[in-house]
Motif scaffolding. Structure first.
Motif, mmCIF file in Angstrom:
data_model
loop_
_atom_site.group_PDB
_atom_site.id
_atom_site.type_symbol
_atom_site.label_atom_id
_atom_site.label_comp_id
_atom_site.label_asym_id
_atom_site.label_seq_id
_atom_site.Cartn_x
_atom_site.Cartn_y
_atom_site.Cartn_z
ATOM 1 N N PRO A 264 1.271 10.411 -7.765
ATOM 2 C CA PRO A 264 0.402 9.228 -7.617
ATOM 3 C C PRO A 264 -0.961 9.501 -6.976
ATOM 4 O O PRO A 264 -1.819 8.619 -7.028
ATOM 5 N N ILE A 265 -1.138 10.667 -6.380
ATOM 6 C CA ILE A 265 -2.444 10.934 -5.771
ATOM 7 C C ILE A 265 -3.272 11.765 -6.746
ATOM 8 O O ILE A 265 -2.963 12.934 -7.003
ATOM 9 N N SER A 266 -4.288 11.152 -7.292
ATOM 10 C CA SER A 266 -5.095 11.808 -8.321
ATOM 11 C C SER A 266 -6.011 12.849 -7.678
ATOM 12 O O SER A 266 -6.259 12.800 -6.468
ATOM 13 N N PRO A 267 -6.514 13.779 -8.497
ATOM 14 C CA PRO A 267 -7.455 14.765 -7.949
ATOM 15 C C PRO A 267 -8.634 14.085 -7.254
ATOM 16 O O PRO A 267 -9.081 14.543 -6.201
ATOM 17 N N MET B 39 0.349 11.251 3.404
ATOM 18 C CA MET B 39 1.725 10.762 3.364
ATOM 19 C C MET B 39 1.768 9.237 3.239
ATOM 20 O O MET B 39 2.621 8.690 2.542
ATOM 21 N N ASP B 40 0.832 8.562 3.919
ATOM 22 C CA ASP B 40 0.776 7.095 3.822
ATOM 23 C C ASP B 40 0.476 6.661 2.387
ATOM 24 O O ASP B 40 1.097 5.737 1.858
ATOM 25 N N LEU B 41 -0.474 7.351 1.786
ATOM 26 C CA LEU B 41 -0.847 7.037 0.394
ATOM 27 C C LEU B 41 0.362 7.187 -0.524
ATOM 28 O O LEU B 41 0.658 6.324 -1.345
ATOM 29 N N LEU B 42 1.051 8.309 -0.310
ATOM 30 C CA LEU B 42 2.173 8.646 -1.167
ATOM 31 C C LEU B 42 3.321 7.653 -0.989
ATOM 32 O O LEU B 42 3.911 7.180 -1.965
ATOM 33 N N THR B 43 3.616 7.347 0.261
ATOM 34 C CA THR B 43 4.706 6.413 0.550
ATOM 35 C C THR B 43 4.408 5.056 -0.073
ATOM 36 O O THR B 43 5.273 4.458 -0.716
ATOM 37 N N ALA B 44 3.170 4.587 0.115
ATOM 38 C CA ALA B 44 2.809 3.275 -0.416
ATOM 39 C C ALA B 44 2.824 3.273 -1.948
ATOM 40 O O ALA B 44 3.242 2.297 -2.570
ATOM 41 N N THR C 212 4.667 5.086 -3.917
ATOM 42 C CA THR C 212 5.990 5.256 -4.513
ATOM 43 C C THR C 212 6.954 4.195 -3.994
ATOM 44 O O THR C 212 8.158 4.282 -4.187
ATOM 45 N N ASP C 213 6.393 3.182 -3.321
ATOM 46 C CA ASP C 213 7.189 2.080 -2.787
ATOM 47 C C ASP C 213 7.687 1.203 -3.939
ATOM 48 O O ASP C 213 7.212 1.314 -5.068
ATOM 49 N N GLU C 214 8.639 0.320 -3.602
ATOM 50 C CA GLU C 214 9.144 -0.602 -4.643
ATOM 51 C C GLU C 214 8.030 -1.479 -5.196
ATOM 52 O O GLU C 214 7.981 -1.759 -6.390
ATOM 53 N N THR C 215 7.152 -1.941 -4.289
ATOM 54 C CA THR C 215 5.948 -2.624 -4.757
ATOM 55 C C THR C 215 4.789 -1.683 -4.474
ATOM 56 O O THR C 215 4.189 -1.724 -3.406
#
Lengths: 501, 108
Positions: free
Chosen positions: A379-382, A407-412, A414-417
């Protein structure tokens, strides 16, 4: 008495064409619907004639050139005769004495730490047709075997290595490097489950009864190894077996003919297959149904130009352009093309290849593996990672803070929403968590003065020459001025302390 | 010519071997018959040995054509029914052959 392990590999690769090598039937993998991709040519019916698939020949040439092979200016196809139910014509169209390519090499790393490489020779690569598929009755009641001829006539490239490999692990390295190359070239999907890449291993030992002496053990071919792991395990087992056998019987090469063994993955052992004493007599002769192919230098140059960058060339470029270590170059390039391109976008974007390499080989790769995501799904683009790294390089956030943002970006995301990881989100997180490095040296100086006042002991220690005393002061300053850059704070503290001396 | 015929170009062992490779079951009388007849054919062809071929490029094909290719385009295949039509034994999906004992596939 010791011994050297001698291994040569024969690899069969299905080429990514739409159709079979000599007819217009689809070459798609289709085991669910047996016998729906056949015609008079691939069934070997009387009166049918094979015609060479141009694309198959081009893909084969492209691969051979990328394997550093010579292309023969003149090549032809031969009939290899044997009877087997998966071979409808009673012969396989293959290449015998004039393969279209020969004498290439693949380089592998045999010791990653020392960076030792080995150049593995390629004797030849030739173009042939695949056989169909036999399915055996496993009920034990001796029922008929079933034959599916969908695969019969699929273009197959056979790549024969020199016996240059000296350990099972090297055989695996070679296969991994070969697979990476084939996937980069886009000539095969190399799907081992579907049989797009298959491997036979020729193994024997050179025993040294005295230093400088050499006795070769009888040659064994292990057939149909269907995973890299099994190639490695089968060779390891075979080495142990041949060594025990040699100590028991003393049999040398030439005392017995070459034998064929299978690999039983469940028992973890190779086993003797029924000797096909006549099998060696294939009575090759030129196939009169196919005409020879000649290749000009212009054609070779055109195919060479279509190769693009091979994995070794790409690794080399990363080392030269970005100053990456051999190890990092391998980690990035060996993940296949998408990942390497992800790295390049970030390296180019932030202008610091080493920083980009650290992030993609550690943080990105770890999270991809943990979350079972491909680069395309990550989910984190170049662009977003580039933005974050630019902030690190401009000393606006510390690496530690950047990891937190990552990590915050990634967690958010890949979250359910899911919250998409965008450049705006990067700014938001930095702002809301107060991660921005405080550039206001005024505020920092005030904090330092306060801390120095409160810590006479640390100041005394520093005056007595204990540099370590500064560490305690940095922590206290950082607590007061969130987001300050520790290295900068350290410098300012030392300045102020020196002024007190 | 006469010489080459007298030399018996084909041995009995060769005939037996060729028959085995071709999965032909021959009686001893048939073997004798083929030693003679096939031997004559070979002997006749051996006439070519009289030609001096020094410095002549080996020819692998009788026609001078080169580089005959087709485009990689899918054409209709036979229906399964048609594909299986001539087979001695099928289960309607696959060709059936007597049980293969040594397992695996051929050496392709």
């Amino acid at each position: 008495m010791d011994y050297t392990v001698i291994i040569g590999l024969e690899v069969h690769v299905q080429l990514l064409t739409q159709t079979k090598i000599f007819c217009g039937c689809s070459s798609a993998f289709n085991p669910e619907q047996p016998n729906v991709q056949t015609c008079p040519t691939c069934l070997g019916l009387p009166g049918s004639l094979p015609v060479m698939n141009r694309r198959a020949f081009e893909l084969a040439m492209k691969t051979a050139l990328a394997l550093n092979c010579e292309i023969s200016p003149y090549t032809k196809w031969d009939r290899k005769q044997y009877y087997y139910p998966d071979l409808p014509k009673g012969y396989q169209i293959s290449q015998y004495d004039l393969p279209f390519s020969h004498d290439g090499f693949v380089e592998i790393v045999i010791d990653a730490e020392a960076g030792t490489k080995r150049r593995v020779g390629i004797i030849r690569a030739h173009l042939e047709e695949d056989a169909g598929k036999n399915m055996h009755d496993e009920s034990g009641r001796g029922l008929d075997s079933r034959v599916d001829l969908n695969r019969a006539g699929t273009p197959l490239l056979e790549i024969v290595s020199q016996p240059d490999l000296r350990a099972a692990s090297e055989a695996r390295q070679y296969l991994e490097e070969l697979r990476l190359l084939l996937v980069y070239l886009g000539v095969s999907d190399c799907n081992m489950q579907e049989g797009s890449l298959r491997c036979d291993a020729n193994v024997n030992l050179h025993v040294h009864p005295e230093p400088g002496q050499k006795v070769a053990t009888p040659l064994v071919e292990i057939k149909n190894l269907n995973s890299f792991r099994n190639v490695e395990l089968a060779i390891e087992h075979e080495v142990t077996r041949q060594w025990a056998e040699f100590q028991k019987t003393g049999l040398k090469i030439g005392d017995v003919p070459k034998t064929t063994r299978g690999w039983d993955a469940v028992r973890g052992a190779t086993f003797a297959q029924r000797g096909k004493e006549d099998a060696a007599d294939y009575r090759y002769f030129p196939d009169p149904d196919l005409v020879p192919v000649t290749v000009t230098q212009d054609e070779i140059d055109a195919v060479r130009a279509s190769i693009g960058e091979t994995p070794p060339a790409r690794r080399n470029r990363y080392a030269v352009t970005w100053g990456l270590s051999d190890y990092d170059c391998r980690v990035i390039v060996d993940q296949e093309r998408d990942f390497a391109e992800y790295f390049e976008a970030i390296a180019t974007g932030c202008g610091d290849g080493k920083q980009a390499a650290n992030w993609v080989t550690q943080d990105v790769l770890r999270e991809m593996k943990d979350r079972k995501l491909s680069v395309a799904e990550f989910p984190i683009s170049p662009a977003v990672l580039t933005d974050l790294l630019q902030r690190v390089l401009a000393k606006k956030v510390t690496i530690k803070s950047a990891r937190e943002v990552f990590m915050d970006l990634l967690t958010a995301a890949t979250d359910e929403t899911p919250v998409p990881a965008t450049v705006e989100r990067v700014a938001e997180i930095i702002q809301s968590k107060g991660l921005e490095i405080v550039q206001d040296t005024g505020a920092i100086s005030v904090a330092i003065s306060a801390v120095i006042e409160k810590n006479p002991k640390a100041v005394a220690d520093f005056k007595a020459g204990k540099q370590a005393a500064v560490g305690a002061l940095i922590g206290q300053v950082m607590k007061q001025v969130k987001g300050a850059d520790p290295a900068g704070v350290r410098e300012l503290i030392i300045q102020q302390l020196n002024a007190l001396l | 010519m006469a010489d080459s015929l007298d030399r018996q170009p084909l041995s009995r062992e060769t005939v037996v071997k060729v028959a085995r490779l071709a999965r032909l079951k021959l009686t001893p009388a048939e073997i004798d018959d083929y030693v003679g007849k096939l031997g004559q054919v070979l002997g006749y062809v051996e006439m070519l040995d009289e030609v001096d071929v020094t410095d002549i490029e080996p020819m692998v094909h009788a026609i001078e054509l080169r580089n005959v290719f087709r485009a990689d385009e899918v054409l209709p295949s036979l229906s399964r029914t048609d594909a299986l039509k001539n087979a001695p034994k099928t289960d309607g999906v696959c060709f059936l052959v007597p049980q293969i004992l040594d397992g695996g596939g051929s050496s392709a």
